[in-house]
Design an enzyme around this catalytic site. Structure first.
Site, PDB file in Angstrom:
ATOM      1  N   ARG A  43       0.942  -1.208   0.101  1.00  0.00           N
ATOM      2  CA  ARG A  43       0.087   0.098   0.082  1.00  0.00           C
ATOM      3  C   ARG A  43       0.788   1.152  -0.039  1.00  0.00           C
ATOM      4  NH1 ARG A  43      -3.387   3.173   3.925  1.00  0.00           N
ATOM      5  NH2 ARG A  43      -5.415   3.923   2.823  1.00  0.00           N
TER       6      ARG A  43
ATOM      7  N   ILE B 285      -7.313   8.037  -1.045  1.00  0.00           N
ATOM      8  CA  ILE B 285      -7.350   6.492  -0.911  1.00  0.00           C
ATOM      9  C   ILE B 285      -8.248   6.157   0.121  1.00  0.00           C
ATOM     10  CG2 ILE B 285      -5.174   6.575   0.312  1.00  0.00           C
ATOM     11  CD1 ILE B 285      -4.419   3.940  -1.113  1.00  0.00           C
ATOM     12  N   SER B 286      -8.988   5.070  -0.357  1.00  0.00           N
ATOM     13  CA  SER B 286     -10.031   4.615   0.783  1.00  0.00           C
ATOM     14  C   SER B 286      -9.372   3.902   2.065  1.00  0.00           C
ATOM     15  CB  SER B 286     -10.996   3.430   0.203  1.00  0.00           C
ATOM     16  OG  SER B 286     -11.697   4.315  -0.949  1.00  0.00           O
ATOM     17  N   HIS B 287     -10.117   3.886   3.070  1.00  0.00           N
ATOM     18  CA  HIS B 287      -9.299   3.035   4.418  1.00  0.00           C
ATOM     19  C   HIS B 287      -9.260   1.637   4.011  1.00  0.00           C
ATOM     20  CE1 HIS B 287     -11.241   6.464   6.653  1.00  0.00           C
ATOM     21  NE2 HIS B 287     -10.436   5.964   7.633  1.00  0.00           N
ATOM     22  N   PRO B 288      -8.124   1.023   4.361  1.00  0.00           N
ATOM     23  CA  PRO B 288      -7.721  -0.328   4.290  1.00  0.00           C
ATOM     24  C   PRO B 288      -9.157  -1.179   4.433  1.00  0.00           C
ATOM     25  CG  PRO B 288      -6.089   0.686   5.168  1.00  0.00           C
ATOM     26  CD  PRO B 288      -7.103   1.354   5.242  1.00  0.00           C
TER      27      PRO B 288
END
Ligand code: SAH
Length: 214
Positions: free
Chosen positions: A37, A63-66
């Protein structure tokens, strides 16, 4: 960019955290183990790349949360070789997770800057999805139907084109709602005109905007 033992160790910790939060699909967790990531973030954020946080990726996008990426991916119930359409390539992290899971990925991004940046990183990692600069509201009719469709921005409504381009038996995962919160929604296409809908609580996404930006 390099992927060190330290990064790999941090990924293992993140995977444990995702498991504790309820992610069960081991194939999703394995993909998180494989995709670095930190490659998708600016150097300044490298140390926090494996914490469950969203980050700016340029052009006012994140970028979205994992956890969000893992949750959406799990809802898709992916099978190898399926055709998957993603709306909102953004950083390219989710795109890479999908590729790592062995599906054929088509991804659309409306911000040119992000479309170019993410393409470089995705290719650097050796993945070969089909990437498009364009408006996700229209989907990608030339390659339809898709087994699965994933929207990674907050949609004010479900675009008809996406329902049309879904295979019968296929799944559309889409966060629906304007403003700060969206309801994670899973649509299953039962027949050409019949759909079921299931909701999975509140998430927070950047808005799905119409037309292309520069
Ligand atoms: N999947 C991405 C999430 C990025 S945020 C990741 O893993 O990083 C959502 C992205 O959707 C943003 O990059 C935004 O520019 C894009 N987007 C917004 N509206 C869109 C539209 N109509 N068509 C395609 N992309 C869109």
């Amino acid at each position: 960019m390099v992927d060190t033992f330290k990064h790999k160790g941090m990924r293992k910790q993140l995977i444990e955290e995702l498991r504790e939060k309820g992610i069960r699909d081991n194939r999703v967790l394995e993909a998180f183990d494989a995709v670095p990531r930190h490659f998708f973030l600016d150097l300044a954020f490298e140390k926090q790349a494996y914490s469950n946080m969203a980050f700016q990726i340029g052009a006012g996008q994140t970028i979205s949360h994992p956890y969000t990426v893992a949750f959406q991916t799990e809802l898709l119930e992916l099978q190898p070789k399926e055709k998957v359409l993603e709306i909102g390539t953004g950083s390219g992290f989710q795109t890479s997770i999908l590729c790592e899971m062995g599906v054929k990925v088509f991804s659309i991004e409306r911000q040119r800057e992000l479309a170019l940046k993410s393409k470089n990183i995705i290719h650097q990692l050796g993945y070969t999805p089909k990437l498009y600069y364009g408006d996700g509201y229209a989907g990608k009719a030339t390659f339809a139907p898709f087994d699965k469709i994933l929207v990674t921005c907050g949609a004010p409504f479900i675009p008809d084109a996406l329902l049309d381009q879904l295979k019968v038996g296929g799944i559309l995962v889409i966060p629906i709602g304007e403003g700060a919160k969206q309801i994670m929604t899973k649509i299953v296409k039962k027949s050409a005109t019949d759909f079921t809908k299931q909701e999975f609580g509140d998430f927070s996404f950047v808005p799905m905007l119409a037309r292309t930006a520069k």
